[in-house]
Design an enzyme around this catalytic site. Structure first.
Site, PDB file in Angstrom:
ATOM      1  N   SER A 210      98.387 -64.621  10.078  1.00  0.00           N
ATOM      2  CA  SER A 210      98.165 -63.936   9.228  1.00  0.00           C
ATOM      3  C   SER A 210      97.149 -63.103   9.046  1.00  0.00           C
ATOM      4  CB  SER A 210      98.641 -64.261   8.128  1.00  0.00           C
ATOM      5  OG  SER A 210      97.937 -65.634   7.513  1.00  0.00           O
TER       6      SER A 210
ATOM      7  N   HIS B 221      93.989 -64.423   1.923  1.00  0.00           N
ATOM      8  CA  HIS B 221      93.244 -63.869   2.977  1.00  0.00           C
ATOM      9  C   HIS B 221      92.416 -63.019   2.467  1.00  0.00           C
ATOM     10  CE1 HIS B 221      97.662 -65.305   3.825  1.00  0.00           C
ATOM     11  NE2 HIS B 221      96.909 -64.872   5.436  1.00  0.00           N
TER      12      HIS B 221
ATOM     13  N   ASP C  16      94.244 -62.196  -1.527  1.00  0.00           N
ATOM     14  CA  ASP C  16      94.976 -62.560  -1.690  1.00  0.00           C
ATOM     15  C   ASP C  16      94.772 -64.220  -1.905  1.00  0.00           C
ATOM     16  OD1 ASP C  16      95.930 -63.807   0.386  1.00  0.00           O
ATOM     17  OD2 ASP C  16      97.500 -62.694   0.183  1.00  0.00           O
TER      18      ASP C  16
END
Length: 374
Positions: free
Chosen positions: A44, A341, A338
């Site tokens: 990610s 991240h 978040d």
């Protein structure tokens, strides 16, 4: 608001300029030949939207608001408010945005500038979030298909040259260490930490060697960051808020040491193998522990989420549309968007270090040097 508009206008202008250049490159084989491509693999931290196109859970997707709010003004599948590290690397290399491999309607000629194979939640091990993500081995297989397509479209010699001049950028491994703890697995009762890390790093170096055997020579790799101390990790034990998640700490430290040793071995064994290893653990730790030095107000609290430190990952309703979340007023104050991240601002800073950082943070080459190599 004015700064936000300026960033958007600047990014739009850059996109238009690069797009015009890309059109010229598609029509002119010489320009294609002289431009190094960027192929991206990972999780990610690098996923530009591949998970949008697979049958998976919302928890490993980011195709909903407020992701993408800063630059794109809508969600793209990137796990950030805006651009990711590979987006900035592409900009610095005068490449267009590198498209997700699974994004529909990509012209074949666009692949000459690179492809992003990364998948949120992916690991170096096939079993990590199996069935929900595109693991590293499958990403490699997808690259092999692109490599064959390039040779078919551009001709064997030109296709091989694109592959040999390209830079291959990797961030992978973290999910392999987190996954066993998300499933209450008894894995580490039957295998030592060291043996498990050997499997992860061994899978990574096997992929590097396979890319090398296909003609790749220039590799950019990030080691694993201090995600044992990310906002999500700091709230795992509700009795010890702000304490790092120690079971993962040892695995991360061991991983980074073994990865460095593995790259040194490859450098010794493989003729022409060149790499830029970015010490992501150090660059991110410095910003977490002294955010104001780098222009942030919050280094260990997320902009988007809920609960203490906004460390519960409900951003955008990630764990269910009915679940509420908080969103900060000024995202540029935050290191983390978040609970796991980074913000676009943080991604830019890390990308700059990967691109042109000194050898003590990115070495023995940096990416700028790799792109300049013939």
């Amino acid at each position: 608001m004015e700064n936000s508009q300026l960033v958007s206008i600047t990014f739009l202008a850059y996109t238009i300029i690069i797009s015009i250049g890309s059109i010229n490159c598609i029509d002119n084989n010489n320009l294609v030949t002289n431009q190094s491509a960027l192929f991206v693999f990972g999780d990610s931290v690098f996923d530009a939207g591949n998970n949008n196109y697979i049958d998976t859970l919302s928890s490993v997707r980011s195709n909903y608001w407020p992701y993408g709010q800063t630059t794109f003004k809508s969600p793209t599948g990137r796990v950030s408010d805006g651009r990711l590290i590979p987006d900035f690397i592409a900009e610095y290399a005068w490449l267009p945005l590198i498209p997700p491999n699974l994004q529909p309607f990509n012209g074949n000629s666009q692949f000459a500038y690179g492809v992003n194979f990364a998948s949120g939640g992916a690991g170096a091990l096939v079993g990590t979030f199996s069935g929900l993500v595109i693991n590293l081995r499958t990403q490699l297989n997808n690259f092999k298909k692109v490599e064959e397509m390039l040779r078919s479209k551009l001709g064997d010699a030109e296709g091989k040259r694109v592959i040999s001049r390209a830079v291959y950028l990797f961030h992978i491994g973290l999910n392999d260490y987190q996954y066993p703890f998300t499933t209450n697995s008894s894995l580490f009762q039957s295998i030592s930490n060291e043996k498990y890390v050997d499997y992860v790093v061994g899978n990574m170096t096997d992929v590097f060697k396979e890319v090398y055997n296909l003609g790749g020579r220039k590799f950019g790799i990030l080691n694993t960051g201090p995600y044992d101390c990310a906002p999500a990790s700091l709230v795992i034990d509700q009795t010890k808020i702000r304490s790092c998640f120690q079971p993962v700490t040892e695995l991360i430290n061991m991983h980074n040491e073994k990865l460095l040793n593995g790259l040194r071995r490859l450098n010794h064994e493989l003729s022409g193998f060149k790499y830029a290893l970015h010490d992501y653990h150090t660059s991110l730790s410095e910003r977490m522990n002294d955010p104001s030095k780098y222009g942030f107000k919050e280094g260990k609290k997320a902009c988007c989420g809920s609960g203490p430190l906004r460390g519960i990952n409900t951003c955008g309703g990630r764990m269910g549309l009915s679940q509420s979340y908080e969103l900060c007023e000024n995202v540029t104050d935050y290191l983390f968007f978040d609970p796991f991240h980074l913000t676009e601002k943080a991604n830019r800073q890390i990308a700059e270090l990967i691109w042109s950082g000194p050898t003590n943070i990115t070495g023995p080459y940096n990416l700028k040097a790799l792109f300049e190599l013939n």
